[in-house]
Design a protein around this motif. Structure first.
Motif, PDB file in Angstrom:
ATOM      1  N   ALA A   1     -12.226 -46.091  16.615  1.00 56.06           N
ATOM      2  CA  ALA A   1     -12.953 -46.772  15.541  1.00 56.06           C
ATOM      3  C   ALA A   1     -13.216 -45.826  14.378  1.00 56.06           C
ATOM      4  O   ALA A   1     -13.190 -46.231  13.206  1.00 56.06           O
ATOM      5  CB  ALA A   1     -14.263 -47.325  16.081  1.00 56.06           C
ATOM      6  N   ALA A   2     -13.471 -44.558  14.692  1.00 55.81           N
ATOM      7  CA  ALA A   2     -13.734 -43.577  13.632  1.00 55.81           C
ATOM      8  C   ALA A   2     -12.531 -43.424  12.717  1.00 55.81           C
ATOM      9  O   ALA A   2     -12.652 -43.372  11.493  1.00 55.81           O
ATOM     10  CB  ALA A   2     -14.105 -42.232  14.254  1.00 55.81           C
ATOM     11  N   PHE A   3     -11.331 -43.376  13.303  1.00 53.99           N
ATOM     12  CA  PHE A   3     -10.136 -43.168  12.492  1.00 53.99           C
ATOM     13  C   PHE A   3      -9.681 -44.430  11.765  1.00 53.99           C
ATOM     14  O   PHE A   3      -8.809 -44.365  10.899  1.00 53.99           O
ATOM     15  CB  PHE A   3      -9.012 -42.591  13.348  1.00 53.99           C
ATOM     16  CG  PHE A   3      -9.207 -41.137  13.667  1.00 53.99           C
ATOM     17  CD1 PHE A   3      -9.091 -40.179  12.680  1.00 53.99           C
ATOM     18  CD2 PHE A   3      -9.537 -40.735  14.953  1.00 53.99           C
ATOM     19  CE1 PHE A   3      -9.277 -38.834  12.949  1.00 53.99           C
ATOM     20  CE2 PHE A   3      -9.734 -39.389  15.233  1.00 53.99           C
ATOM     21  CZ  PHE A   3      -9.605 -38.433  14.238  1.00 53.99           C
ATOM     22  N   THR A   4     -10.250 -45.565  12.111  1.00 60.20           N
ATOM     23  CA  THR A   4      -9.924 -46.800  11.378  1.00 60.20           C
ATOM     24  C   THR A   4     -10.327 -46.666   9.914  1.00 60.20           C
ATOM     25  O   THR A   4      -9.643 -47.183   9.020  1.00 60.20           O
ATOM     26  CB  THR A   4     -10.637 -48.005  12.013  1.00 60.20           C
ATOM     27  OG1 THR A   4     -10.248 -48.122  13.381  1.00 60.20           O
ATOM     28  CG2 THR A   4     -10.270 -49.291  11.292  1.00 60.20           C
ATOM     29  N   ALA A   5     -11.434 -45.982   9.666  1.00 61.41           N
ATOM     30  CA  ALA A   5     -11.875 -45.781   8.286  1.00 61.41           C
ATOM     31  C   ALA A   5     -10.847 -44.989   7.487  1.00 61.41           C
ATOM     32  O   ALA A   5     -10.607 -45.268   6.310  1.00 61.41           O
ATOM     33  CB  ALA A   5     -13.225 -45.062   8.267  1.00 61.41           C
ATOM     34  N   THR A   6     -10.218 -44.004   8.126  1.00 61.84           N
ATOM     35  CA  THR A   6      -9.172 -43.227   7.455  1.00 61.84           C
ATOM     36  C   THR A   6      -7.993 -44.119   7.100  1.00 61.84           C
ATOM     37  O   THR A   6      -7.409 -44.006   6.016  1.00 61.84           O
ATOM     38  CB  THR A   6      -8.703 -42.079   8.363  1.00 61.84           C
ATOM     39  OG1 THR A   6      -9.833 -41.310   8.774  1.00 61.84           O
ATOM     40  CG2 THR A   6      -7.725 -41.181   7.629  1.00 61.84           C
ATOM     41  N   ILE A   7      -7.642 -45.024   8.021  1.00 57.30           N
ATOM     42  CA  ILE A   7      -6.549 -45.966   7.746  1.00 57.30           C
ATOM     43  C   ILE A   7      -6.902 -46.837   6.549  1.00 57.30           C
ATOM     44  O   ILE A   7      -6.080 -47.047   5.651  1.00 57.30           O
ATOM     45  CB  ILE A   7      -6.277 -46.846   8.986  1.00 57.30           C
ATOM     46  CG1 ILE A   7      -5.753 -45.988  10.129  1.00 57.30           C
ATOM     47  CG2 ILE A   7      -5.287 -47.961   8.643  1.00 57.30           C
ATOM     48  CD1 ILE A   7      -5.608 -46.743  11.433  1.00 57.30           C
ATOM     49  N   TYR A   8      -8.130 -47.357   6.520  1.00 49.26           N
ATOM     50  CA  TYR A   8      -8.559 -48.191   5.398  1.00 49.26           C
ATOM     51  C   TYR A   8      -8.413 -47.442   4.081  1.00 49.26           C
ATOM     52  O   TYR A   8      -7.915 -47.991   3.096  1.00 49.26           O
ATOM     53  CB  TYR A   8     -10.023 -48.613   5.585  1.00 49.26           C
ATOM     54  CG  TYR A   8     -10.240 -49.838   6.433  1.00 49.26           C
ATOM     55  CD1 TYR A   8      -9.481 -50.082   7.573  1.00 49.26           C
ATOM     56  CD2 TYR A   8     -11.227 -50.761   6.109  1.00 49.26           C
ATOM     57  CE1 TYR A   8      -9.688 -51.202   8.351  1.00 49.26           C
ATOM     58  CE2 TYR A   8     -11.445 -51.890   6.886  1.00 49.26           C
ATOM     59  CZ  TYR A   8     -10.670 -52.102   8.010  1.00 49.26           C
ATOM     60  OH  TYR A   8     -10.874 -53.213   8.785  1.00 49.26           O
ATOM     61  N   GLY A   9      -8.871 -46.199   4.067  1.00 46.25           N
ATOM     62  CA  GLY A   9      -8.850 -45.430   2.825  1.00 46.25           C
ATOM     63  C   GLY A   9      -7.455 -45.120   2.341  1.00 46.25           C
ATOM     64  O   GLY A   9      -7.108 -45.380   1.181  1.00 46.25           O
ATOM     65  N   ILE A  10      -6.615 -44.565   3.224  1.00 44.16           N
ATOM     66  CA  ILE A  10      -5.272 -44.155   2.822  1.00 44.16           C
ATOM     67  C   ILE A  10      -4.385 -45.369   2.561  1.00 44.16           C
ATOM     68  O   ILE A  10      -3.622 -45.400   1.588  1.00 44.16           O
ATOM     69  CB  ILE A  10      -4.652 -43.251   3.905  1.00 44.16           C
ATOM     70  CG1 ILE A  10      -5.464 -41.956   4.019  1.00 44.16           C
ATOM     71  CG2 ILE A  10      -3.201 -42.946   3.585  1.00 44.16           C
ATOM     72  CD1 ILE A  10      -5.019 -41.038   5.129  1.00 44.16           C
ATOM     73  N   ALA A  11      -4.506 -46.387   3.428  1.00 46.03           N
ATOM     74  CA  ALA A  11      -3.654 -47.570   3.259  1.00 46.03           C
ATOM     75  C   ALA A  11      -4.006 -48.341   1.990  1.00 46.03           C
ATOM     76  O   ALA A  11      -3.115 -48.752   1.241  1.00 46.03           O
ATOM     77  CB  ALA A  11      -3.780 -48.483   4.482  1.00 46.03           C
ATOM     78  N   SER A  12      -5.284 -48.549   1.725  1.00 47.80           N
ATOM     79  CA  SER A  12      -5.672 -49.299   0.527  1.00 47.80           C
ATOM     80  C   SER A  12      -5.253 -48.568  -0.742  1.00 47.80           C
ATOM     81  O   SER A  12      -4.830 -49.187  -1.719  1.00 47.80           O
ATOM     82  CB  SER A  12      -7.183 -49.556   0.523  1.00 47.80           C
ATOM     83  OG  SER A  12      -7.905 -48.338   0.444  1.00 47.80           O
TER      84      SER A  12
END
Length: 246
Positions: A184-195
């Motif tokens: 769940a913590a790394f999901t935020a990284t995905i949101y940031g880089i992907a968006s």
């Protein structure tokens, strides 16, 4: 409609969702309300903080240009300018007065009105170039709103990951929660880089290209209007404007 943009957005979504499924993470791994709040809402907060309201509103207005850019046909514009040139040679500049009100483009309508009013060619050029420059700068500032969001989002993704890891560290005594918490913590990284890389930065680049093309059309119109004001032969005007078609 810009089909390349539509296909690009669809492929971006497919790449993200498909990649998650193929990696075995599943769709559930991409959904995290906490990551959404930190990254997306945080990015919006950051851009609102540094962007004047007028620029932000303009950015929202021109966002549709990504999918539906302003219609432009340089060949048709040249044909229209040549028609006005022929009318002015036969009836004088006052003969163009009938075309002013029917012109839907405010920029062309202003230039045409100045022709009818008998404004000097250099004065027409000066005033239209000022308007062109002002409009271009406003649109570029609006496009940079999405560029700024593309810069903030990855950083906020890291912030979200760190906050998630802090929460994980608080549950070290319960190993059953560690795997889910780290994911769940790394999901935020995905949101940031992907968006940033699949939406904000590509949108900013597309808008800049649309703005550049639009400015080129304005320059074409200025050259045509000046040539008409100077009484040039329509054939010479056509040859003069042909370079804008490349």
């Amino acid at each position: 409609m810009d089909l390349f943009s539509v296909v690009g957005l669809a492929l971006a979504l497919a790449a993200l969702v498909g990649g998650s499924i193929l990696k075995g993470a599943g769709l559930g791994a991409l959904w995290s309300p906490a990551a959404f709040v930190i990254v997306i809402v945080g990015t919006l907060a950051s851009i609102l903080l540094h962007t004047p309201p007028s620029v932000f509103k303009r950015a929202l207005r021109i966002l549709r240009w990504t999918i539906r850019p302003p219609t432009a046909d340089r060949g048709a514009l040249i044909a229209q300018l040549l028609e006005w040139s022929n009318v002015s040679r036969k009836q004088g500049l006052l003969g163009l007065e009938a075309y002013v009100e029917s012109q839907s483009d405010p920029f062309l309508r202003k230039g045409l009105q100045m022709l009818v009013d008998g404004v000097e060619p250099e004065a027409i050029r000066h005033m239209l170039e000022i308007e062109l420059h002002g409009e271009e700068q406003q649109d570029l500032a609006a496009a940079k709103v999405f560029e700024g969001m593309g810069i903030y989002a990855p950083t906020l993704g890291i912030v979200g990951a760190v906050l998630g890891l802090i929460a994980v560290m608080k549950n070290l005594a319960d190993p059953s929660k560690l795997g889910h918490g780290i994911a769940a913590a790394f999901t935020a990284t995905i949101y940031g880089i992907a968006s940033a890389n699949l939406f904000f930065l590509p949108v900013a680049s597309k808008l800049k290209s649309v703005i550049g093309r639009r400015s080129g059309e304005r320059e074409l119109a200025i050259e045509g209007l000046i040539a008409i004001a100077q009484g040039e032969n329509p054939r010479n005007i056509e040859a003069r404007l042909a370079g804008f078609l490349h």
